[in-house]
Scaffold this motif. Structure first.
Motif, PDB file in Angstrom:
ATOM      1  N   ALA A  20      62.382  47.442   1.655  1.00 49.28           N
ATOM      2  CA  ALA A  20      61.196  47.291   2.491  1.00 49.28           C
ATOM      3  C   ALA A  20      60.903  45.827   2.761  1.00 49.28           C
ATOM      4  O   ALA A  20      60.514  45.444   3.873  1.00 49.28           O
ATOM      5  CB  ALA A  20      59.992  47.951   1.807  1.00 49.28           C
ATOM      6  N   ALA A  21      61.101  44.978   1.733  1.00 51.91           N
ATOM      7  CA  ALA A  21      60.850  43.546   1.924  1.00 51.91           C
ATOM      8  C   ALA A  21      61.789  42.965   2.959  1.00 51.91           C
ATOM      9  O   ALA A  21      61.388  42.136   3.786  1.00 51.91           O
ATOM     10  CB  ALA A  21      61.019  42.809   0.592  1.00 51.91           C
ATOM     11  N   VAL A  22      63.047  43.407   2.941  1.00 53.46           N
ATOM     12  CA  VAL A  22      63.996  42.905   3.929  1.00 53.46           C
ATOM     13  C   VAL A  22      63.598  43.330   5.334  1.00 53.46           C
ATOM     14  O   VAL A  22      63.640  42.565   6.292  1.00 53.46           O
ATOM     15  CB  VAL A  22      65.424  43.394   3.589  1.00 53.46           C
ATOM     16  CG1 VAL A  22      66.387  43.083   4.724  1.00 53.46           C
ATOM     17  CG2 VAL A  22      65.906  42.753   2.305  1.00 53.46           C
ATOM     18  N   LEU A  23      63.160  44.594   5.466  1.00 50.57           N
ATOM     19  CA  LEU A  23      62.776  45.095   6.775  1.00 50.57           C
ATOM     20  C   LEU A  23      61.558  44.382   7.329  1.00 50.57           C
ATOM     21  O   LEU A  23      61.389  44.258   8.540  1.00 50.57           O
ATOM     22  CB  LEU A  23      62.485  46.608   6.678  1.00 50.57           C
ATOM     23  CG  LEU A  23      63.712  47.494   6.392  1.00 50.57           C
ATOM     24  CD1 LEU A  23      63.273  48.928   6.195  1.00 50.57           C
ATOM     25  CD2 LEU A  23      64.736  47.388   7.505  1.00 50.57           C
ATOM     26  N   LEU A  24      60.700  43.871   6.436  1.00 47.79           N
ATOM     27  CA  LEU A  24      59.478  43.197   6.855  1.00 47.79           C
ATOM     28  C   LEU A  24      59.667  41.698   7.044  1.00 47.79           C
ATOM     29  O   LEU A  24      58.741  40.996   7.418  1.00 47.79           O
ATOM     30  CB  LEU A  24      58.373  43.427   5.805  1.00 47.79           C
ATOM     31  CG  LEU A  24      57.740  44.821   5.783  1.00 47.79           C
ATOM     32  CD1 LEU A  24      56.910  44.961   4.520  1.00 47.79           C
ATOM     33  CD2 LEU A  24      56.898  45.082   7.013  1.00 47.79           C
ATOM     34  N   ALA A  25      60.858  41.195   6.768  1.00 45.52           N
ATOM     35  CA  ALA A  25      61.053  39.747   6.657  1.00 45.52           C
ATOM     36  C   ALA A  25      60.660  38.991   7.909  1.00 45.52           C
ATOM     37  O   ALA A  25      60.273  37.831   7.846  1.00 45.52           O
ATOM     38  CB  ALA A  25      62.516  39.434   6.325  1.00 45.52           C
ATOM     39  N   ALA A  26      60.741  39.613   9.053  1.00 43.86           N
ATOM     40  CA  ALA A  26      60.401  38.900  10.284  1.00 43.86           C
ATOM     41  C   ALA A  26      58.912  38.854  10.537  1.00 43.86           C
ATOM     42  O   ALA A  26      58.432  38.090  11.373  1.00 43.86           O
ATOM     43  CB  ALA A  26      61.103  39.567  11.478  1.00 43.86           C
ATOM     44  N   GLY A  61      51.770  30.941   0.719  1.00 45.19           N
ATOM     45  CA  GLY A  61      51.795  29.645   0.050  1.00 45.19           C
ATOM     46  C   GLY A  61      52.971  29.451  -0.887  1.00 45.19           C
ATOM     47  O   GLY A  61      54.113  29.794  -0.574  1.00 45.19           O
ATOM     48  N   TYR A  62      52.687  28.878  -2.059  1.00 43.59           N
ATOM     49  CA  TYR A  62      53.756  28.586  -3.022  1.00 43.59           C
ATOM     50  C   TYR A  62      54.398  29.848  -3.560  1.00 43.59           C
ATOM     51  O   TYR A  62      55.526  29.816  -4.092  1.00 43.59           O
ATOM     52  CB  TYR A  62      53.237  27.713  -4.169  1.00 43.59           C
ATOM     53  CG  TYR A  62      52.318  28.403  -5.157  1.00 43.59           C
ATOM     54  CD1 TYR A  62      52.795  29.350  -6.061  1.00 43.59           C
ATOM     55  CD2 TYR A  62      50.963  28.072  -5.218  1.00 43.59           C
ATOM     56  CE1 TYR A  62      51.959  29.966  -6.980  1.00 43.59           C
ATOM     57  CE2 TYR A  62      50.122  28.677  -6.132  1.00 43.59           C
ATOM     58  CZ  TYR A  62      50.619  29.625  -7.011  1.00 43.59           C
ATOM     59  OH  TYR A  62      49.801  30.233  -7.918  1.00 43.59           O
ATOM     60  N   ARG A  63      53.695  30.975  -3.438  1.00 45.52           N
ATOM     61  CA  ARG A  63      54.235  32.215  -3.999  1.00 45.52           C
ATOM     62  C   ARG A  63      55.548  32.630  -3.330  1.00 45.52           C
ATOM     63  O   ARG A  63      56.374  33.310  -3.944  1.00 45.52           O
ATOM     64  CB  ARG A  63      53.186  33.328  -3.893  1.00 45.52           C
ATOM     65  CG  ARG A  63      51.962  33.077  -4.776  1.00 45.52           C
ATOM     66  CD  ARG A  63      50.881  34.129  -4.615  1.00 45.52           C
ATOM     67  NE  ARG A  63      50.123  33.988  -3.370  1.00 45.52           N
ATOM     68  CZ  ARG A  63      50.117  34.874  -2.377  1.00 45.52           C
ATOM     69  NH1 ARG A  63      50.837  35.986  -2.475  1.00 45.52           N
ATOM     70  NH2 ARG A  63      49.387  34.661  -1.299  1.00 45.52           N
ATOM     71  N   ILE A  64      55.729  32.226  -2.081  1.00 46.66           N
ATOM     72  CA  ILE A  64      56.974  32.567  -1.377  1.00 46.66           C
ATOM     73  C   ILE A  64      58.166  31.915  -2.065  1.00 46.66           C
ATOM     74  O   ILE A  64      59.127  32.584  -2.466  1.00 46.66           O
ATOM     75  CB  ILE A  64      56.903  32.130   0.096  1.00 46.66           C
ATOM     76  CG1 ILE A  64      55.732  32.805   0.809  1.00 46.66           C
ATOM     77  CG2 ILE A  64      58.222  32.439   0.810  1.00 46.66           C
ATOM     78  CD1 ILE A  64      55.445  32.229   2.190  1.00 46.66           C
ATOM     79  N   GLY A  65      58.119  30.597  -2.192  1.00 47.98           N
ATOM     80  CA  GLY A  65      59.221  29.873  -2.820  1.00 47.98           C
ATOM     81  C   GLY A  65      59.400  30.226  -4.276  1.00 47.98           C
ATOM     82  O   GLY A  65      60.531  30.265  -4.792  1.00 47.98           O
ATOM     83  N   GLY A  86      50.721  37.634   2.640  1.00 51.23           N
ATOM     84  CA  GLY A  86      51.970  36.898   2.703  1.00 51.23           C
ATOM     85  C   GLY A  86      52.992  37.583   3.585  1.00 51.23           C
ATOM     86  O   GLY A  86      52.804  38.720   4.021  1.00 51.23           O
ATOM     87  N   PRO A  87      54.097  36.919   3.859  1.00 54.31           N
ATOM     88  CA  PRO A  87      55.132  37.455   4.757  1.00 54.31           C
ATOM     89  C   PRO A  87      56.051  38.435   4.054  1.00 54.31           C
ATOM     90  O   PRO A  87      56.029  38.579   2.825  1.00 54.31           O
ATOM     91  CB  PRO A  87      55.888  36.194   5.165  1.00 54.31           C
ATOM     92  CG  PRO A  87      55.802  35.322   3.948  1.00 54.31           C
ATOM     93  CD  PRO A  87      54.422  35.560   3.390  1.00 54.31           C
ATOM     94  N   GLY A  88      56.898  39.085   4.840  1.00 49.47           N
ATOM     95  CA  GLY A  88      57.843  40.030   4.274  1.00 49.47           C
ATOM     96  C   GLY A  88      58.860  39.387   3.356  1.00 49.47           C
ATOM     97  O   GLY A  88      59.416  40.040   2.474  1.00 49.47           O
ATOM     98  N   HIS A  93      53.204  40.753  -2.965  1.00 46.26           N
ATOM     99  CA  HIS A  93      52.110  40.061  -2.277  1.00 46.26           C
ATOM    100  C   HIS A  93      50.818  39.950  -3.096  1.00 46.26           C
ATOM    101  O   HIS A  93      49.822  39.420  -2.614  1.00 46.26           O
ATOM    102  CB  HIS A  93      51.805  40.774  -0.957  1.00 46.26           C
ATOM    103  CG  HIS A  93      52.979  40.811  -0.023  1.00 46.26           C
ATOM    104  ND1 HIS A  93      53.960  41.786  -0.114  1.00 46.26           N
ATOM    105  CD2 HIS A  93      53.346  39.991   0.984  1.00 46.26           C
ATOM    106  CE1 HIS A  93      54.873  41.560   0.813  1.00 46.26           C
ATOM    107  NE2 HIS A  93      54.538  40.484   1.489  1.00 46.26           N
ATOM    108  N   ASP A  94      50.804  40.463  -4.307  1.00 40.81           N
ATOM    109  CA  ASP A  94      49.597  40.475  -5.128  1.00 40.81           C
ATOM    110  C   ASP A  94      49.309  39.086  -5.702  1.00 40.81           C
ATOM    111  O   ASP A  94      50.226  38.363  -6.106  1.00 40.81           O
ATOM    112  CB  ASP A  94      49.742  41.464  -6.282  1.00 40.81           C
ATOM    113  CG  ASP A  94      50.034  42.880  -5.812  1.00 40.81           C
ATOM    114  OD1 ASP A  94      49.626  43.208  -4.694  1.00 40.81           O
ATOM    115  OD2 ASP A  94      50.676  43.637  -6.561  1.00 40.81           O
TER     116      ASP A  94
END
Length: 379
Positions: A20-26, A61-65, A86-88, A93-94
């Motif tokens: 699901a995360a991959v599908l939402l990545a965009a 924010g920093y949570r992505i990296g 946050g993004p896909g 995202h919590d």
């Protein structure tokens, strides 16, 4: 929960979350609220703070990296908190980041959040709004100290990483931030010296004002510098994010001889009172048990296999609970494969010799029968 209600093996659920995360990545996931559906049974980490934790200007924010580094390092992590954005490309995202909130405002709610989510590690970056709002800035270090005390009281086994706040573009505010930051090492040292699991993260030195998009919040590159600092800090403290490959440090599966199924926490829950059961072995964190020198069987890092309500009677249920050192959380591995509950002097038992998925465990007078015999992975 009956056997029919038991979720399918958690490996499939986690794989589905990754797909699901991959599908939402965009795209970008937006919204606010409790998002426990993203829990994967991994080591719980709570990002705690204000808009810089939330990811203002760069959602996530920093949570992505940080998430990407943890995933690349093969750590199984569950970000926790009542907020969600946050993004896909952010796999979980919590968080507990609240734009505009000062130290006192976070402090007013933190104990409740911690009881709800029981994090293994807390990432605290807070104080920027005290400076921006010129809110009794001289008292900010003491407010931070009090907040840390409330965190360590609520989750005494958690590692709490306390960051200095990042730079501010306004020279007067930056001067106040530096004064505030100068007090933080002493606060952290004081807590650590008293036996609390509190650690300093020098975040201020990792960014410059050129890393700010609006004078306050980082650019995507600035947030990634924060992610790198958090990741290095977590890696430096053993157990704070478990071990690469999943679960808590040193965990192994424990398999029932009679059933061929593994000692498992029902529903992959991390809540106090979640029942122990037998279930198909799948290698997930809720089947990874770590014996300790004090006789505990730990799961998720900070939960212990526990005899309900310190009971001693045949048929008393077996659950998980915050580790507390009491003898109803002490277990002894015996030469015949049985596991004795030290406080009750009775054996970990699968009721009625059952071999079915989802059968809840109990203690019973020791007989040495196959429904009371267990093997550890590698033994």
């Amino acid at each position: 929960m009956s056997a029919a209600q038991e979720p399918r093996p958690r490996g499939r659920r986690w794989a589905a979350a990754l797909i699901a995360a991959v599908l939402l990545a965009a795209g970008t996931v937006t919204g606010t609220g409790v998002a426990a559906a993203e829990s994967n049974g991994g080591v719980r980490v709570m990002p705690l703070g204000d808009s810089i934790t939330e990811g203002t200007q760069v959602p996530g924010g920093y949570r992505i990296g940080l998430w990407q580094r943890l995933a690349a390092g093969r750590y199984t992590i569950d970000f926790v908190g009542s907020q969600f954005n946050g993004p896909g490309s952010l796999g979980d995202h919590d968080h507990e980041g609240h734009p505009g909130w000062r130290i006192d405002q976070i402090d007013a709610s933190v104990s409740g959040w911690l009881r709800t989510y029981t994090p293994r590690s807390v990432l605290l970056h807070l104080g920027t709004n005290d400076i921006l709002q010129n809110y009794n800035v001289a008292g900010a270090p003491q407010r931070l100290s009090t907040l840390i005390d409330h965190i360590t009281a609520a989750v005494p086994d958690a590692d709490v990483f306390v960051a200095t706040i990042i730079p501010l573009a306004n020279s007067g505010q930056e001067s106040a931030a530096r004064t505030f930051n100068a007090a933080i090492p002493g606060i952290v040292q004081n807590k650590a010296s008293s036996g609390k699991h509190v650690h300093l993260v020098d975040m201020h030195s990792k960014l410059t004002t050129s890393d700010l998009i609006d004078g306050v919040h980082p650019t995507s590159g600035g947030y990634d510098k924060m992610a790198a600092a958090w990741y290095a800090a977590l890696q430096s403290v053993s157990g704070s994010i478990g071990q690469p490959g999943g679960g808590s440090s040193g965990g192994t599966a424990i398999k029932g001889v009679g059933s061929g199924r593994c000692l498992d926490v029902s529903g992959a829950s991390q809540a106090n009172g979640a029942q122990a059961q037998i279930y198909d072995c799948n290698g997930q964190p809720n089947q990874q048990w770590t014996p300790t020198a004090s006789g505990e069987l730990r799961v998720y890092g900070g939960k212990c296999l526990d005899v309900y309500n310190r009971g001693t009677a045949d048929g008393t249920g077996v659950i998980i609970w915050d580790c507390n050192g009491q003898n109803n959380q002490q277990w002894r591995f015996n030469a015949d494969g049985t596991i004795t509950a030290v406080g009750a002097n009775k054996c970990l038992d699968v009721p009625n010799y059952s071999t079915a998925n989802g059968v809840k465990l109990q203690i019973w007078s020791c007989s040495g029968a196959d429904n009371q015999r267990w093997t550890r992975a590698g033994s």
